[in-house]
Design a protein around this motif. Sequence first.
Motif, PDB file in Angstrom:
ATOM      1  N   LEU A 129      -3.393   4.096  -9.712  1.00 45.28           N
ATOM      2  CA  LEU A 129      -2.626   3.543  -9.066  1.00 45.28           C
ATOM      3  C   LEU A 129      -1.558   3.297  -9.470  1.00 45.28           C
ATOM      4  O   LEU A 129      -1.826   2.378  -9.943  1.00 45.28           O
ATOM      5  N   ARG A 130      -0.134   3.556  -9.272  1.00 45.89           N
ATOM      6  CA  ARG A 130       0.947   3.143  -9.656  1.00 45.89           C
ATOM      7  C   ARG A 130       2.128   2.445  -9.050  1.00 45.89           C
ATOM      8  O   ARG A 130       2.393   3.737  -7.638  1.00 45.89           O
ATOM      9  N   VAL A 131       3.094   1.732  -8.861  1.00 46.81           N
ATOM     10  CA  VAL A 131       4.052   1.845  -7.593  1.00 46.81           C
ATOM     11  C   VAL A 131       4.635   3.006  -8.324  1.00 46.81           C
ATOM     12  O   VAL A 131       5.484   2.522 -10.116  1.00 46.81           O
ATOM     13  N   ASP A 132       5.582   3.922  -7.499  1.00 48.50           N
ATOM     14  CA  ASP A 132       6.232   5.441  -7.918  1.00 48.50           C
ATOM     15  C   ASP A 132       7.649   4.200  -7.300  1.00 48.50           C
ATOM     16  O   ASP A 132       7.852   4.426  -6.460  1.00 48.50           O
ATOM     17  N   PRO A 133       9.297   3.733  -7.970  1.00 46.06           N
ATOM     18  CA  PRO A 133      10.440   3.551  -7.787  1.00 46.06           C
ATOM     19  C   PRO A 133      10.839   4.875  -7.227  1.00 46.06           C
ATOM     20  O   PRO A 133      11.804   4.272  -6.405  1.00 46.06           O
ATOM     21  N   ASP A 134      10.577   6.069  -7.057  1.00 47.36           N
ATOM     22  CA  ASP A 134      11.346   6.783  -6.312  1.00 47.36           C
ATOM     23  C   ASP A 134      10.804   6.896  -5.163  1.00 47.36           C
ATOM     24  O   ASP A 134      10.646   8.716  -4.392  1.00 47.36           O
ATOM     25  N   ASN A 135       9.031   6.863  -4.348  1.00 42.26           N
ATOM     26  CA  ASN A 135       8.665   6.300  -3.553  1.00 42.26           C
ATOM     27  C   ASN A 135       9.836   6.275  -2.004  1.00 42.26           C
ATOM     28  O   ASN A 135      10.550   5.017  -2.403  1.00 42.26           O
ATOM     29  N   THR A 155       0.825  -0.856   0.204  1.00 43.80           N
ATOM     30  CA  THR A 155       0.146  -0.169   0.212  1.00 43.80           C
ATOM     31  C   THR A 155       0.969   1.270  -0.211  1.00 43.80           C
ATOM     32  O   THR A 155       0.820   2.118  -0.874  1.00 43.80           O
ATOM     33  N   ALA A 156       1.998   0.838   0.868  1.00 43.25           N
ATOM     34  CA  ALA A 156       3.125   2.245   0.702  1.00 43.25           C
ATOM     35  C   ALA A 156       3.745   2.147  -0.308  1.00 43.25           C
ATOM     36  O   ALA A 156       3.982   3.855  -0.530  1.00 43.25           O
ATOM     37  N   SER A 157       3.706   1.369  -1.458  1.00 43.90           N
ATOM     38  CA  SER A 157       4.359   1.644  -2.554  1.00 43.90           C
ATOM     39  C   SER A 157       3.815   2.085  -3.649  1.00 43.90           C
ATOM     40  O   SER A 157       3.683   2.233  -4.626  1.00 43.90           O
ATOM     41  N   LEU A 158       2.578   2.243  -3.528  1.00 42.04           N
ATOM     42  CA  LEU A 158       1.010   2.799  -4.052  1.00 42.04           C
ATOM     43  C   LEU A 158       0.783   3.643  -3.834  1.00 42.04           C
ATOM     44  O   LEU A 158       0.072   4.622  -4.530  1.00 42.04           O
ATOM     45  N   VAL A 194      10.218   2.067  -1.485  1.00 40.60           N
ATOM     46  CA  VAL A 194      10.205   1.577  -2.193  1.00 40.60           C
ATOM     47  C   VAL A 194      11.477   1.315  -2.283  1.00 40.60           C
ATOM     48  O   VAL A 194      12.238   0.607  -2.124  1.00 40.60           O
ATOM     49  N   ARG A 195      12.394   3.009  -1.865  1.00 37.89           N
ATOM     50  CA  ARG A 195      14.029   2.503  -2.231  1.00 37.89           C
ATOM     51  C   ARG A 195      14.683   2.405  -1.186  1.00 37.89           C
ATOM     52  O   ARG A 195      15.669   1.175  -1.120  1.00 37.89           O
ATOM     53  N   THR A 196      13.434   2.910   0.667  1.00 39.06           N
ATOM     54  CA  THR A 196      14.133   1.682   1.998  1.00 39.06           C
ATOM     55  C   THR A 196      14.178   0.207   1.358  1.00 39.06           C
ATOM     56  O   THR A 196      15.205  -0.182   1.762  1.00 39.06           O
ATOM     57  N   ILE A 197      12.970  -0.076   1.105  1.00 43.21           N
ATOM     58  CA  ILE A 197      12.940  -1.091   0.713  1.00 43.21           C
ATOM     59  C   ILE A 197      14.007  -1.900  -0.053  1.00 43.21           C
ATOM     60  O   ILE A 197      14.974  -3.188   0.037  1.00 43.21           O
ATOM     61  N   LEU A 198      13.832  -1.507  -1.126  1.00 41.71           N
ATOM     62  CA  LEU A 198      15.601  -1.778  -2.209  1.00 41.71           C
ATOM     63  C   LEU A 198      16.588  -2.244  -1.265  1.00 41.71           C
ATOM     64  O   LEU A 198      17.639  -2.769  -1.507  1.00 41.71           O
ATOM     65  N   GLU A 199      17.346  -0.870  -0.503  1.00 41.88           N
ATOM     66  CA  GLU A 199      18.092  -0.853  -0.294  1.00 41.88           C
ATOM     67  C   GLU A 199      18.830  -1.809   1.159  1.00 41.88           C
ATOM     68  O   GLU A 199      19.610  -2.067   0.740  1.00 41.88           O
ATOM     69  N   MET A 200      17.215  -1.683   1.398  1.00 44.92           N
ATOM     70  CA  MET A 200      17.870  -2.949   2.799  1.00 44.92           C
ATOM     71  C   MET A 200      17.807  -4.393   2.241  1.00 44.92           C
ATOM     72  O   MET A 200      18.652  -5.007   2.898  1.00 44.92           O
ATOM     73  N   THR A 201      17.112  -4.539   0.997  1.00 42.62           N
ATOM     74  CA  THR A 201      17.744  -6.238   0.445  1.00 42.62           C
ATOM     75  C   THR A 201      18.385  -5.973  -0.331  1.00 42.62           C
ATOM     76  O   THR A 201      19.871  -6.748  -0.089  1.00 42.62           O
ATOM     77  N   ARG A 202      19.135  -5.104  -0.662  1.00 46.81           N
ATOM     78  CA  ARG A 202      20.937  -4.764  -1.395  1.00 46.81           C
ATOM     79  C   ARG A 202      21.659  -4.568  -0.291  1.00 46.81           C
ATOM     80  O   ARG A 202      22.624  -5.996  -0.618  1.00 46.81           O
ATOM     81  N   GLN A 203      21.227  -3.925   1.073  1.00 44.46           N
ATOM     82  CA  GLN A 203      22.568  -3.950   1.373  1.00 44.46           C
ATOM     83  C   GLN A 203      23.343  -5.351   2.277  1.00 44.46           C
ATOM     84  O   GLN A 203      23.666  -6.243   2.805  1.00 44.46           O
ATOM     85  N   GLY A 204      20.996  -6.158   2.353  1.00 39.22           N
ATOM     86  CA  GLY A 204      21.446  -7.640   3.667  1.00 39.22           C
ATOM     87  C   GLY A 204      21.925  -8.165   2.750  1.00 39.22           C
ATOM     88  O   GLY A 204      22.196  -9.008   3.425  1.00 39.22           O
ATOM     89  N   LEU A 205      21.573  -7.733   0.773  1.00 40.74           N
ATOM     90  CA  LEU A 205      22.441  -9.593   0.662  1.00 40.74           C
ATOM     91  C   LEU A 205      24.051  -9.110   0.808  1.00 40.74           C
ATOM     92  O   LEU A 205      24.954 -10.549   0.358  1.00 40.74           O
ATOM     93  N   GLU A 206      24.570  -7.761   0.424  1.00 44.75           N
ATOM     94  CA  GLU A 206      26.242  -7.570   0.516  1.00 44.75           C
ATOM     95  C   GLU A 206      26.368  -8.746   2.246  1.00 44.75           C
ATOM     96  O   GLU A 206      27.162  -8.824   1.828  1.00 44.75           O
ATOM     97  N   ARG A 207      25.971  -7.521   2.580  1.00 40.60           N
ATOM     98  CA  ARG A 207      26.072  -8.011   3.866  1.00 40.60           C
ATOM     99  C   ARG A 207      26.057  -9.213   4.633  1.00 40.60           C
ATOM    100  O   ARG A 207      26.836 -10.138   5.171  1.00 40.60           O
ATOM    101  N   GLY A 208      25.337  -9.995   4.351  1.00 41.80           N
ATOM    102  CA  GLY A 208      24.754 -11.709   4.859  1.00 41.80           C
ATOM    103  C   GLY A 208      25.632 -12.689   3.846  1.00 41.80           C
ATOM    104  O   GLY A 208      25.696 -13.688   3.883  1.00 41.80           O
ATOM    105  N   ARG A 209      26.342 -12.138   2.555  1.00 40.76           N
ATOM    106  CA  ARG A 209      27.216 -13.096   1.994  1.00 40.76           C
ATOM    107  C   ARG A 209      27.834 -14.268   3.140  1.00 40.76           C
ATOM    108  O   ARG A 209      28.197 -13.691   3.026  1.00 40.76           O
ATOM    109  N   GLY A 210      27.435 -15.149   2.801  1.00 38.39           N
ATOM    110  CA  GLY A 210      28.142 -16.107   3.713  1.00 38.39           C
ATOM    111  C   GLY A 210      27.707 -16.067   5.836  1.00 38.39           C
ATOM    112  O   GLY A 210      28.228 -17.094   6.347  1.00 38.39           O
TER     113      GLY A 210
END
Length: 160
Positions: free
Chosen positions: A124-130, A95-98, A133-149
């Motif tokens: 209603l559309r997902v706004d990639p600049d929301n 809902t927040a991404s909308l 959305v940016r925070t969840i994507l950054e959390m996911t990116r950093q999680g993948l990087e920091r979580g390796r191994g």
Amino acid sequence: MSATMEFEGKPDAGEAQKRMAAWWNREILDRPTIQVTAPRADRRPMPARHHPDIRARWMDVDYVLECAETAIANTYFAGESLPTFQPNLGPEIMTASLGAELEFGDYTSWSLPTLHDWADIPTLRVDPDNCYVRTILEMTRQGLERGRGKFLVGITDLHP
């Protein structure tokens, strides 16, 4: 089967992976699967950081990941349990991404109404600049990087 997983805090992750693959195929290798976690005796304190408000705490990607890393390090993963991090801003991220705003509490968030007329649904559309959305994507990116191994990274709770 794909490459065997290896995690710092879970030396038998490869065996857990094999047992879970068998379970998904309705098979048993050597025993039934079980997922158990317990606190480690040598726990370290959770990170402390001052935030001006609860929203800032939820949106602080580095702090969220520090807390997740500490919680994982403080946990014993038995059986087929695996160390995981799930990026999260609460159950209303879709809902927040909308365009809805989130209201944050200590342990969850909720969206404020944004749709006041059913005729507005086609707009209603997902706004990639929301910011959410940016925070969840950054959390996911950093999680993948920091979580390796160290840990697996899941997807956020879409809760549509």
